[in-house]
Write a protein that holds these residues in place. Structure first.
Motif, PDB file in Angstrom:
ATOM      1  N   ILE A 114       0.862  -1.181   0.000  1.00 37.04           N
ATOM      2  CA  ILE A 114       0.000   0.000   0.000  1.00 37.04           C
ATOM      3  C   ILE A 114       0.896   1.227   0.000  1.00 37.04           C
ATOM      4  CG2 ILE A 114      -1.877   1.225   1.139  1.00 37.04           C
ATOM      5  CD1 ILE A 114      -2.591  -1.345   2.591  1.00 37.04           C
ATOM      6  N   ARG A 127      -5.972   1.746   5.607  1.00 34.47           N
ATOM      7  CA  ARG A 127      -7.193   1.006   5.952  1.00 34.47           C
ATOM      8  C   ARG A 127      -8.253   1.185   4.869  1.00 34.47           C
ATOM      9  NH1 ARG A 127      -5.969   2.857  11.177  1.00 34.47           N
ATOM     10  NH2 ARG A 127      -7.344   4.667  10.895  1.00 34.47           N
ATOM     11  N   ALA A 130      -7.322  -0.963   1.914  1.00 40.23           N
ATOM     12  CA  ALA A 130      -7.453  -2.387   2.240  1.00 40.23           C
ATOM     13  C   ALA A 130      -8.923  -2.795   2.248  1.00 40.23           C
ATOM     14  CB  ALA A 130      -6.804  -2.666   3.594  1.00 40.23           C
ATOM     15  N   GLN A 131      -9.752  -1.994   2.904  1.00 33.01           N
ATOM     16  CA  GLN A 131     -11.185  -2.293   2.928  1.00 33.01           C
ATOM     17  C   GLN A 131     -11.786  -2.197   1.525  1.00 33.01           C
ATOM     18  OE1 GLN A 131     -12.409   0.634   5.762  1.00 33.01           O
ATOM     19  NE2 GLN A 131     -11.795  -0.590   7.541  1.00 33.01           N
ATOM     20  N   SER A 133     -10.306  -2.764  -1.277  1.00 37.56           N
ATOM     21  CA  SER A 133      -9.886  -3.876  -2.137  1.00 37.56           C
ATOM     22  C   SER A 133     -10.828  -5.073  -1.980  1.00 37.56           C
ATOM     23  CB  SER A 133      -8.448  -4.287  -1.813  1.00 37.56           C
ATOM     24  OG  SER A 133      -8.344  -4.876  -0.523  1.00 37.56           O
ATOM     25  N   TRP A 147      -2.760 -10.387  -1.029  1.00 39.18           N
ATOM     26  CA  TRP A 147      -1.714  -9.379  -0.913  1.00 39.18           C
ATOM     27  C   TRP A 147      -0.406 -10.129  -0.653  1.00 39.18           C
ATOM     28  CZ3 TRP A 147      -2.511  -3.874  -0.468  1.00 39.18           C
ATOM     29  CH2 TRP A 147      -3.845  -3.470  -0.521  1.00 39.18           C
ATOM     30  N   THR A 150       3.940  -8.645   1.813  1.00 46.11           N
ATOM     31  CA  THR A 150       3.632  -7.398   2.500  1.00 46.11           C
ATOM     32  C   THR A 150       4.637  -7.112   3.613  1.00 46.11           C
ATOM     33  OG1 THR A 150       2.081  -8.706   3.815  1.00 46.11           O
ATOM     34  CG2 THR A 150       1.175  -7.425   2.006  1.00 46.11           C
ATOM     35  N   GLU A 154       2.204  -3.622   7.880  1.00 45.22           N
ATOM     36  CA  GLU A 154       1.125  -3.599   6.900  1.00 45.22           C
ATOM     37  C   GLU A 154       0.299  -4.884   6.984  1.00 45.22           C
ATOM     38  OE1 GLU A 154       1.272  -2.318   2.333  1.00 45.22           O
ATOM     39  OE2 GLU A 154       2.323  -4.200   2.725  1.00 45.22           O
ATOM     40  N   THR A 155       0.958  -6.007   7.211  1.00 40.36           N
ATOM     41  CA  THR A 155       0.245  -7.278   7.347  1.00 40.36           C
ATOM     42  C   THR A 155      -0.710  -7.231   8.526  1.00 40.36           C
ATOM     43  OG1 THR A 155       2.219  -8.385   6.466  1.00 40.36           O
ATOM     44  CG2 THR A 155       0.531  -9.775   7.452  1.00 40.36           C
ATOM     45  N   GLN A 157      -2.186  -4.586   9.667  1.00 41.65           N
ATOM     46  CA  GLN A 157      -3.316  -3.748   9.255  1.00 41.65           C
ATOM     47  C   GLN A 157      -4.291  -4.539   8.385  1.00 41.65           C
ATOM     48  OE1 GLN A 157      -1.061  -0.613   7.358  1.00 41.65           O
ATOM     49  NE2 GLN A 157      -1.283   0.744   9.123  1.00 41.65           N
ATOM     50  N   LEU A 158      -3.755  -5.354   7.491  1.00 44.84           N
ATOM     51  CA  LEU A 158      -4.607  -6.162   6.629  1.00 44.84           C
ATOM     52  C   LEU A 158      -5.375  -7.200   7.436  1.00 44.84           C
ATOM     53  CD1 LEU A 158      -2.122  -6.591   3.654  1.00 44.84           C
ATOM     54  CD2 LEU A 158      -4.271  -5.293   3.607  1.00 44.84           C
ATOM     55  N   THR A 161      -8.348  -5.753   8.921  1.00 43.64           N
ATOM     56  CA  THR A 161      -9.397  -5.524   7.935  1.00 43.64           C
ATOM     57  C   THR A 161     -10.185  -6.796   7.654  1.00 43.64           C
ATOM     58  OG1 THR A 161      -7.964  -3.858   6.935  1.00 43.64           O
ATOM     59  CG2 THR A 161      -9.822  -4.561   5.629  1.00 43.64           C
TER      60      THR A 161
END
Length: 390
Positions: A114, A127, A130-131, A133, A147, A150, A154-155, A157-158, A161
């Motif tokens: 991202i 966010r 991610a949402q 996507s 993804w 990553t 970031e992982t 954060q995913l 989500t």
């Protein structure tokens, strides 16, 4: 506040806007690299990588976050293997392909997927994309969203989500303040130090000349020879050489300072080459080819020359590519990698979640076992404390 748009060509997003958001340490995520692939037939429907790039736009329609996204018709060139998932999905009577993949094609290198730049509010924009996507995957009716490679935070954060984390392993080198290659050798056990010196001596005694060149220092004829070597490697292994010579020539012109080519010459003839990408802090080894076999030349061209380049230029990390336990004895330690996955079907999502829990336990054991083979001295001169946890 935000609007997420999709783009069938990265050229629809201005290079300056995209690159302003990209991490300077990940050249494979930059506009020049991705656009050259599209311009010269390295991606597209024929190869199963259909560009569907994501751009998050602010109130004035400016791009405030982005991600390289592809509608995938296969799982080739991803290096996070989901063929067993595809087989199980299709045996249940459903279509696994197409799916969505957010990655740099054919590039198993870690880093943020991202792109949010340095401005405040990066987490919020991450966010949102991610949402968004997941919403795009639902709108397109694909089986899944992936993804790949990553960054660690970031992982997380995913995962928040709603995506499922998957752990892999590569073998990376990290600098411990070395100022010379001899400093690096001194941190190794005596047996590994002797092995590396012996391998480098074998190459020197072969009479080969080794050259390290920036991409913009390589001639067109040398690029053509490298490309033949690149294709030859895939031909020998039964793979598909997707990157074209015009692609390499274009990135040599547009981002030549971010490329490192190691050439091995027997007299005037180039007999082997290794291609690397240079970030602001890291070196990424990508492709290798050799017309004839020379003792230890692969280690010299793909590892030791890259290590010397990192030490001489103050780079902190060297990712020499996917897989390869033989890298451990040459200074590369097991390092977790991550990916994040969303599955549309709730029942299959539950089955994949159970699989990932078991796989993560197994991967943790594997990484611990590989660490037990560390080539570094056990007298406190080397610490593995900077390796990220799984």
């Amino acid at each position: 506040m935000y609007k997420l748009t999709t783009h069938p060509a990265i050229a629809e997003i201005p290079a300056a806007e995209w690159n302003a958001l990209a991490d300077p340490d990940t050249p494979f995520m930059h506009h020049e690299f991705l656009s050259a692939m599209e311009a010269h037939g390295c991606v597209g429907e024929r190869l199963g990588w259909i560009p569907t790039h994501l751009a998050l736009r602010g109130e004035r329609d400016q791009v405030v976050a982005a991600a390289p996204c592809y509608l995938k018709l296969n799982s080739y060139g991803e290096f996070v293997f989901d063929w067993s998932w595809a087989d199980a999905y299709e045996r249940s009577g459903r279509r696994y392909y197409p799916k969505l993949v957010i990655a740099s094609p054919y590039t198993p290198a870690t880093g943020p997927r991202i792109l949010t730049g340095q401005a405040q509010g990066g987490d919020e924009r991450a966010r949102a994309i991610a949402q968004g996507s997941i919403q795009i995957a639902e709108r397109l009716g694909v089986s899944s969203l992936h993804w790949l490679f990553t960054a660690h935070e970031e992982t997380r954060q995913l995962e928040q989500t709603g995506l499922m984390r998957r752990v892999g392993c590569q073998f990376h080198w990290q600098s411990r303040g070395y100022t010379t290659f001899e400093d690096f050798l001194a941190s190794l056990s005596a047996s590994k130090r002797k092995m590396i010196k012996r391998e480098r001596r074998r190459v020197a005694e072969s009479g080969l000349r080794i050259r390290r060149l920036r991409g913009d220092e390589v001639t067109e004829a040398e690029w053509a020879t490298f490309h033949r070597l690149y294709c030859d490697t895939f031909d020998k292994r039964g793979g598909l050489p997707t990157l074209t010579l015009p692609f390499f020539l274009q990135i040599a012109e547009s981002m030549g300072e971010r490329l490192l080519l190691v050439l091995a010459q027997d007299g005037a003839e180039i007999v082997a080459a290794a291609f690397n990408l240079c970030g602001s802090r890291s070196l990424y080894g990508r492709h290798w080819g050799c017309f004839r076999d020379y003792h230890s030349l692969h280690f010299e061209a793909c590892y030791y020359q890259g290590l010397e380049h990192c030490i001489e230029n103050g780079l902190q990390r060297f990712e020499p590519g996917a897989q390869g336990e033989h890298k451990i004895s040459r200074g590369f330690l097991p390092t977790p990698t991550w990916s994040a996955h969303w599955i549309a079907d709730p029942n299959f999502r539950s089955a994949v979640s159970r699989f990932l829990l078991a796989e993560t336990d197994s991967m943790d054991d594997y990484i611990a076992e590989m660490h037990s083979r560390s080539p570094y001295r056990s007298d406190g001169t080397h610490s593995d404390s900077s390796i990220e946890p799984t």
